[in-house]
Scaffold this motif. Structure first.
Motif, PDB file in Angstrom:
ATOM      1  N   HIS A 133      85.763  -6.877  88.953  1.00 32.02           N
ATOM      2  CA  HIS A 133      86.948  -6.590  89.745  1.00 32.02           C
ATOM      3  C   HIS A 133      87.824  -5.513  89.123  1.00 32.02           C
ATOM      4  CE1 HIS A 133      85.632 -10.396  91.496  1.00 32.02           C
ATOM      5  NE2 HIS A 133      86.331 -10.055  92.561  1.00 32.02           N
ATOM      6  N   GLY A 134      87.236  -4.733  88.235  1.00 27.71           N
ATOM      7  CA  GLY A 134      87.921  -3.552  87.738  1.00 27.71           C
ATOM      8  C   GLY A 134      88.848  -3.742  86.562  1.00 27.71           C
ATOM      9  N   PHE A 135      88.830  -4.896  85.907  1.00 25.52           N
ATOM     10  CA  PHE A 135      89.702  -5.077  84.745  1.00 25.52           C
ATOM     11  C   PHE A 135      89.186  -4.211  83.600  1.00 25.52           C
ATOM     12  CE2 PHE A 135      91.414  -7.032  80.942  1.00 25.52           C
ATOM     13  CZ  PHE A 135      92.712  -7.360  81.319  1.00 25.52           C
ATOM     14  N   ASP A 136      90.078  -3.434  82.994  1.00 23.62           N
ATOM     15  CA  ASP A 136      89.706  -2.488  81.943  1.00 23.62           C
ATOM     16  C   ASP A 136      89.998  -3.085  80.568  1.00 23.62           C
ATOM     17  OD1 ASP A 136      89.283  -0.379  80.233  1.00 23.62           O
ATOM     18  OD2 ASP A 136      90.267   1.101  81.523  1.00 23.62           O
ATOM     19  N   PHE A 137      88.956  -3.635  79.924  1.00 22.15           N
ATOM     20  CA  PHE A 137      89.150  -4.236  78.613  1.00 22.15           C
ATOM     21  C   PHE A 137      89.430  -3.186  77.547  1.00 22.15           C
ATOM     22  CE2 PHE A 137      87.186  -7.857  80.702  1.00 22.15           C
ATOM     23  CZ  PHE A 137      87.894  -8.913  80.152  1.00 22.15           C
ATOM     24  N   ASN A 138      88.879  -2.001  77.700  1.00 24.89           N
ATOM     25  CA  ASN A 138      89.181  -0.922  76.750  1.00 24.89           C
ATOM     26  C   ASN A 138      90.676  -0.610  76.761  1.00 24.89           C
ATOM     27  OD1 ASN A 138      86.534  -0.528  75.880  1.00 24.89           O
ATOM     28  ND2 ASN A 138      86.070   0.861  77.562  1.00 24.89           N
ATOM     29  N   LYS A 139      91.218  -0.548  77.961  1.00 29.39           N
ATOM     30  CA  LYS A 139      92.647  -0.272  78.122  1.00 29.39           C
ATOM     31  C   LYS A 139      93.475  -1.410  77.538  1.00 29.39           C
ATOM     32  CE  LYS A 139      95.956   0.360  81.906  1.00 29.39           C
ATOM     33  NZ  LYS A 139      96.066   0.448  83.384  1.00 29.39           N
ATOM     34  N   GLN A 140      93.004  -2.625  77.727  1.00 33.06           N
ATOM     35  CA  GLN A 140      93.752  -3.777  77.215  1.00 33.06           C
ATOM     36  C   GLN A 140      93.824  -3.746  75.693  1.00 33.06           C
ATOM     37  OE1 GLN A 140      91.738  -7.407  77.025  1.00 33.06           O
ATOM     38  NE2 GLN A 140      93.570  -8.641  76.658  1.00 33.06           N
ATOM     39  N   TYR A 141      92.678  -3.516  75.031  1.00 33.63           N
ATOM     40  CA  TYR A 141      92.671  -3.517  73.576  1.00 33.63           C
ATOM     41  C   TYR A 141      93.386  -2.299  72.999  1.00 33.63           C
ATOM     42  CZ  TYR A 141      89.500  -7.454  73.728  1.00 33.63           C
ATOM     43  OH  TYR A 141      88.962  -8.684  73.954  1.00 33.63           O
ATOM     44  N   ALA A 142      93.380  -1.191  73.741  1.00 32.52           N
ATOM     45  CA  ALA A 142      94.027   0.025  73.249  1.00 32.52           C
ATOM     46  C   ALA A 142      95.537  -0.013  73.436  1.00 32.52           C
ATOM     47  CB  ALA A 142      93.438   1.247  73.962  1.00 32.52           C
ATOM     48  N   SER A 143      96.000  -0.590  74.542  1.00 32.02           N
ATOM     49  CA  SER A 143      97.431  -0.499  74.827  1.00 32.02           C
ATOM     50  C   SER A 143      98.042  -1.771  75.399  1.00 32.02           C
ATOM     51  CB  SER A 143      97.690   0.669  75.794  1.00 32.02           C
ATOM     52  OG  SER A 143      96.888   0.547  76.962  1.00 32.02           O
ATOM     53  N   GLY A 144      97.404  -2.912  75.182  1.00 36.75           N
ATOM     54  CA  GLY A 144      97.990  -4.167  75.644  1.00 36.75           C
ATOM     55  C   GLY A 144      99.253  -4.507  74.870  1.00 36.75           C
ATOM     56  N   ILE A 145     100.197  -5.149  75.531  1.00 36.80           N
ATOM     57  CA  ILE A 145     101.450  -5.546  74.885  1.00 36.80           C
ATOM     58  C   ILE A 145     101.172  -6.765  74.002  1.00 36.80           C
ATOM     59  CG2 ILE A 145     103.817  -6.338  75.268  1.00 36.80           C
ATOM     60  CD1 ILE A 145     103.567  -5.060  78.099  1.00 36.80           C
ATOM     61  N   PRO A 146     101.403  -6.669  72.697  1.00 38.04           N
ATOM     62  CA  PRO A 146     101.072  -7.793  71.795  1.00 38.04           C
ATOM     63  C   PRO A 146     102.047  -8.948  71.939  1.00 38.04           C
ATOM     64  CG  PRO A 146     102.162  -6.051  70.578  1.00 38.04           C
ATOM     65  CD  PRO A 146     101.963  -5.515  71.973  1.00 38.04           C
ATOM     66  N   TYR A 147     101.554 -10.132  71.696  1.00 40.85           N
ATOM     67  CA  TYR A 147     102.434 -11.300  71.695  1.00 40.85           C
ATOM     68  C   TYR A 147     101.809 -12.409  70.854  1.00 40.85           C
ATOM     69  CZ  TYR A 147      99.392 -13.804  75.020  1.00 40.85           C
ATOM     70  OH  TYR A 147      98.328 -14.439  75.615  1.00 40.85           O
ATOM     71  N   LEU A 148     102.666 -13.299  70.391  1.00 43.34           N
ATOM     72  CA  LEU A 148     102.246 -14.472  69.622  1.00 43.34           C
ATOM     73  C   LEU A 148     102.586 -15.722  70.422  1.00 43.34           C
ATOM     74  CD1 LEU A 148     103.548 -13.413  66.099  1.00 43.34           C
ATOM     75  CD2 LEU A 148     101.148 -13.633  66.766  1.00 43.34           C
ATOM     76  N   LYS A 149     101.714 -16.702  70.382  1.00 38.05           N
ATOM     77  CA  LYS A 149     101.923 -17.916  71.158  1.00 38.05           C
ATOM     78  C   LYS A 149     102.737 -18.951  70.381  1.00 38.05           C
ATOM     79  CE  LYS A 149      97.504 -18.678  71.939  1.00 38.05           C
ATOM     80  NZ  LYS A 149      96.304 -19.327  72.527  1.00 38.05           N
ATOM     81  N   GLY A 150     103.023 -20.058  71.046  1.00 37.40           N
ATOM     82  CA  GLY A 150     103.665 -21.173  70.378  1.00 37.40           C
ATOM     83  C   GLY A 150     105.169 -21.048  70.252  1.00 37.40           C
ATOM     84  N   ASN A 151     105.703 -21.481  69.127  1.00 38.20           N
ATOM     85  CA  ASN A 151     107.151 -21.560  68.961  1.00 38.20           C
ATOM     86  C   ASN A 151     107.806 -20.248  68.551  1.00 38.20           C
ATOM     87  OD1 ASN A 151     107.179 -24.263  69.658  1.00 38.20           O
ATOM     88  ND2 ASN A 151     106.904 -24.961  67.544  1.00 38.20           N
ATOM     89  N   GLY A 152     107.052 -19.164  68.540  1.00 35.56           N
ATOM     90  CA  GLY A 152     107.660 -17.872  68.272  1.00 35.56           C
ATOM     91  C   GLY A 152     107.773 -17.575  66.802  1.00 35.56           C
ATOM     92  N   LYS A 153     106.642 -17.269  66.216  1.00 34.68           N
ATOM     93  CA  LYS A 153     106.586 -17.049  64.768  1.00 34.68           C
ATOM     94  C   LYS A 153     107.296 -15.751  64.389  1.00 34.68           C
ATOM     95  CE  LYS A 153     102.026 -19.049  65.312  1.00 34.68           C
ATOM     96  NZ  LYS A 153     102.052 -19.097  66.766  1.00 34.68           N
ATOM     97  N   GLY A 154     108.499 -15.880  63.889  1.00 32.40           N
ATOM     98  CA  GLY A 154     109.214 -14.703  63.410  1.00 32.40           C
ATOM     99  C   GLY A 154     109.860 -13.872  64.483  1.00 32.40           C
ATOM    100  N   THR A 155     109.844 -14.293  65.741  1.00 30.89           N
ATOM    101  CA  THR A 155     110.471 -13.502  66.798  1.00 30.89           C
ATOM    102  C   THR A 155     111.763 -14.167  67.222  1.00 30.89           C
ATOM    103  OG1 THR A 155     109.294 -14.692  68.539  1.00 30.89           O
ATOM    104  CG2 THR A 155     108.242 -12.726  67.641  1.00 30.89           C
ATOM    105  N   SER A 156     112.635 -13.373  67.806  1.00 29.20           N
ATOM    106  CA  SER A 156     113.918 -13.891  68.265  1.00 29.20           C
ATOM    107  C   SER A 156     114.006 -13.772  69.776  1.00 29.20           C
ATOM    108  CB  SER A 156     115.061 -13.095  67.623  1.00 29.20           C
ATOM    109  OG  SER A 156     116.287 -13.385  68.258  1.00 29.20           O
ATOM    110  N   GLU A 157     114.476 -14.836  70.422  1.00 28.95           N
ATOM    111  CA  GLU A 157     114.633 -14.806  71.867  1.00 28.95           C
ATOM    112  C   GLU A 157     115.743 -13.860  72.290  1.00 28.95           C
ATOM    113  OE1 GLU A 157     112.130 -18.359  71.571  1.00 28.95           O
ATOM    114  OE2 GLU A 157     113.699 -17.484  70.352  1.00 28.95           O
TER     115      GLU A 157
END
Length: 547
Positions: free
Chosen positions: A117-141
């Motif tokens: 269905h046209g999902f570009d995995f190359n594009k995802q790994y090259a420019s996907g927005i990073p994020y961490l799951k769970g309770n937010g390790k080191g990030t601030s809301e």
């Protein structure tokens, strides 16, 4: 009706996330309601996801959300324009490509589906927005430009949240951008009721139990609503109908826009050989090799043509009952599977998922869909809205609302009776055109179904939100008698808030009701007297409302 609508979907990636941030935040804050959709890297074992016990289902969903990831997030911001004709919306649609920074599982058949269905995995790994799951390790809301902060903006906006078959989506959103999922379903729903005080709406529930469409997978429901709406517009009567408008994107911003053309439902004379499985679920195990038609337009028109056939209606009801029995016994692969997520569910003897670093595969949500919609979640390109192509001004979308057709005979037959074999399910490929499966466009379709439903469903004569709780949960909590009096006092406050919420609700009969596959009743997203919010949620909400 040969008009078509062009929907501008703004692609958001890591390299333009900061640039588009201000516009996204404004769109979220000024929206009347928000429609969300996700593409996932997998869901895991379908039997667990469709367990008879809702608590067991929730545990399976939690396991999937903790071990899989969100590949892309679609956000459609619908803003009602009071200075225009009634039910006119300015719509802004964003498709965010994401990349989980932690190890997660990916399922081969999900990857296959997404690539088809046209999902570009190359594009995802090259420019996907990073994020961490769970309770937010080191990030601030409160600070920074990141996904967790964007989700915080969604919470602060206090807008109605609209999803299609949304239980899985909500679990993944909670785990990915908010906190670790609580162990109990009652705690999860208690948290959600406070996170989204304006209410949660599930268009799967709306189309299934309120509009009572012949089928309720996403593409079918969207096209049917668009067709009905355009007929109302064409008739020129005073019946309420939806109009949509879009922003103009000029200069370099236009390079971020992916224009999705939605043609009106067209007649298909002479074609009658419809794939019953696809018509029921929006998905067929034979994919492109299926000799029968997967044309959703044809399916809708044949449904309407056969509406009122009493023999077919009786047969449909009979097969529906039989099919539900098979589904409960694990006989039907598609029955109860989440709408557009079937191909991403592990089958009994399917390929085992691989644990990878930032890798994912698009899985499906589980929130029961008795008609899975694999293909149904792809870009529906038959839509009765009129819109001009590349500019994306703000064309109105007209459609008509004809009485909902009850002709789902062949569909109900397949959907309720068809017990697909695991081997067939493993061969799921799609007849869909490449590039049509997008979280952003799916969010747009979800929002459109909701907007159309608001013009069709009367708001008067509605009772209070149901407060039924899972009996098993109630039994476990009865031992806490010492806190009952205090809880009752708290509940009185909650009830008053709910009553006020209902008075302002878009669709009171559907408020906080989430579709559950194979169940006659929905999941009620409410805070029970016997359930408390999670501690981490209480802490996070203090931070969310601090600013």
């Amino acid at each position: 009706m040969v008009s078509s609508l062009v929907v501008p979907v703004i692609d958001v990636q890591n390299d333009n996330f900061r640039e588009l941030w201000p516009a996204m935040v404004v769109a979220i804050k000024t929206a009347s309601f928000l429609a969300l959709d996700t593409e996932l890297s997998g869901l895991g074992d379908r039997k667990s996801l469709l367990a008879e016990s809702i608590e067991d289902r929730y545990k399976a969903i939690c396991s999937a959300a903790r071990s899989r990831s969100i590949l892309s997030l679609g956000i459609a911001c619908y803003k009602k324009l009071d200075d225009k004709a009634a039910h006119t919306y300015l719509v802004q649609v964003y498709n965010l490509t994401l990349l989980c920074s932690e190890e997660y599982m990916i399922e081969p058949q999900s990857v296959k589906f997404l690539v088809q269905h046209g999902f570009d995995f190359n594009k995802q790994y090259a420019s996907g927005i990073p994020y961490l799951k769970g309770n937010g390790k080191g990030t601030s809301e409160e600070q920074g430009v990141h996904m967790r902060a964007l989700f915080t903006e969604v919470l602060r906006a206090r807008k109605a949240l609209v999803l299609h078959n949304g239980l899985i989506d909500m679990a993944f959103l909670y785990q990915s951008f908010y906190a670790n999922l609580p162990d109990r379903l009652a705690t999860f729903t208690a948290d959600l009721s406070e996170m989204f005080p304006a209410g949660i709406y599930d268009t799967k529930y709306v189309t299934e139990f309120e509009l009572r469409l012949p089928a309720s997978y996403l593409e079918y429901a969207f096209k049917k609503c668009k067709l009905d709406n355009s007929r109302i517009v064409t008739s020129g009567g005073a019946v309420p109908h939806v109009h949509v408008e879009f922003c103009q994107y000029a200069g370099h911003l236009s390079s971020y826009v992916d224009y999705r053309t939605c043609q009106d439902v067209s007649s298909a004379e002479g074609q009658t050989d419809i794939c019953e499985r696809f018509s029921a679920f929006g998905w067929c195990p034979n994919g492109a090799q299926c000799p029968s038609s997967h044309d959703t337009d044809l399916i809708i028109l044949q449904d309407e043509k056969g509406a009122g056939d009493k023999k077919k209606k009786k047969k449909r009801i009979r097969n529906k009952k039989r099919g539900r029995g098979e589904a409960e016994n694990g006989g039907a692969v598609c029955d109860g599977a989440p709408d557009h997520k079937i191909p991403h569910m592990e089958l009994d003897s399917g390929d085992a998922p691989a644990a990878l670093g930032p890798e994912r595969d698009n899985s499906q949500k589980e929130d029961g869909d008795m008609k899975a919609d694999d293909e149904g979640n792809q870009v529906s390109e038959n839509n009765p809205d009129h819109k001009n192509p590349a500019a994306a001004e703000a064309p109105t979308d007209g459609e008509t609302n004809t009485a909902t057709s009850n002709t789902k005979e062949s569909r109900e037959e397949a959907r309720e009776t068809g017990a697909l074999s695991n081997q067939q399910a493993n061969t799921n490929t799609s007849k869909a055109d490449p590039g049509t499966h997008r979280a952003g466009f799916d969010a747009y379709m979800t929002g459109y179904i909701f907007a159309h439903s608001c013009t069709m469903i009367k708001k008067d004569g509605v009772g209070p939100v149901e407060k039924e709780q899972q009996q098993e949960v109630v039994d476990k909590e009865k031992q806490q008698q010492e806190v009952v009096d205090k809880e009752k006092q708290q509940q009185e406050v909650v009830d008053k808030e709910k009553q006020q919420q209902q008075e302002e609700a878009w669709l009171p009969t559907c408020l906080n009701k989430v579709y559950l596959s194979g169940k006659a009743a929905p999941l009620n997203v409410v805070k029970s007297t016997f359930a408390r919010s999670s501690k981490v949620h209480i802490q996070k909400m203090k931070a969310v409302w601090a600013l």
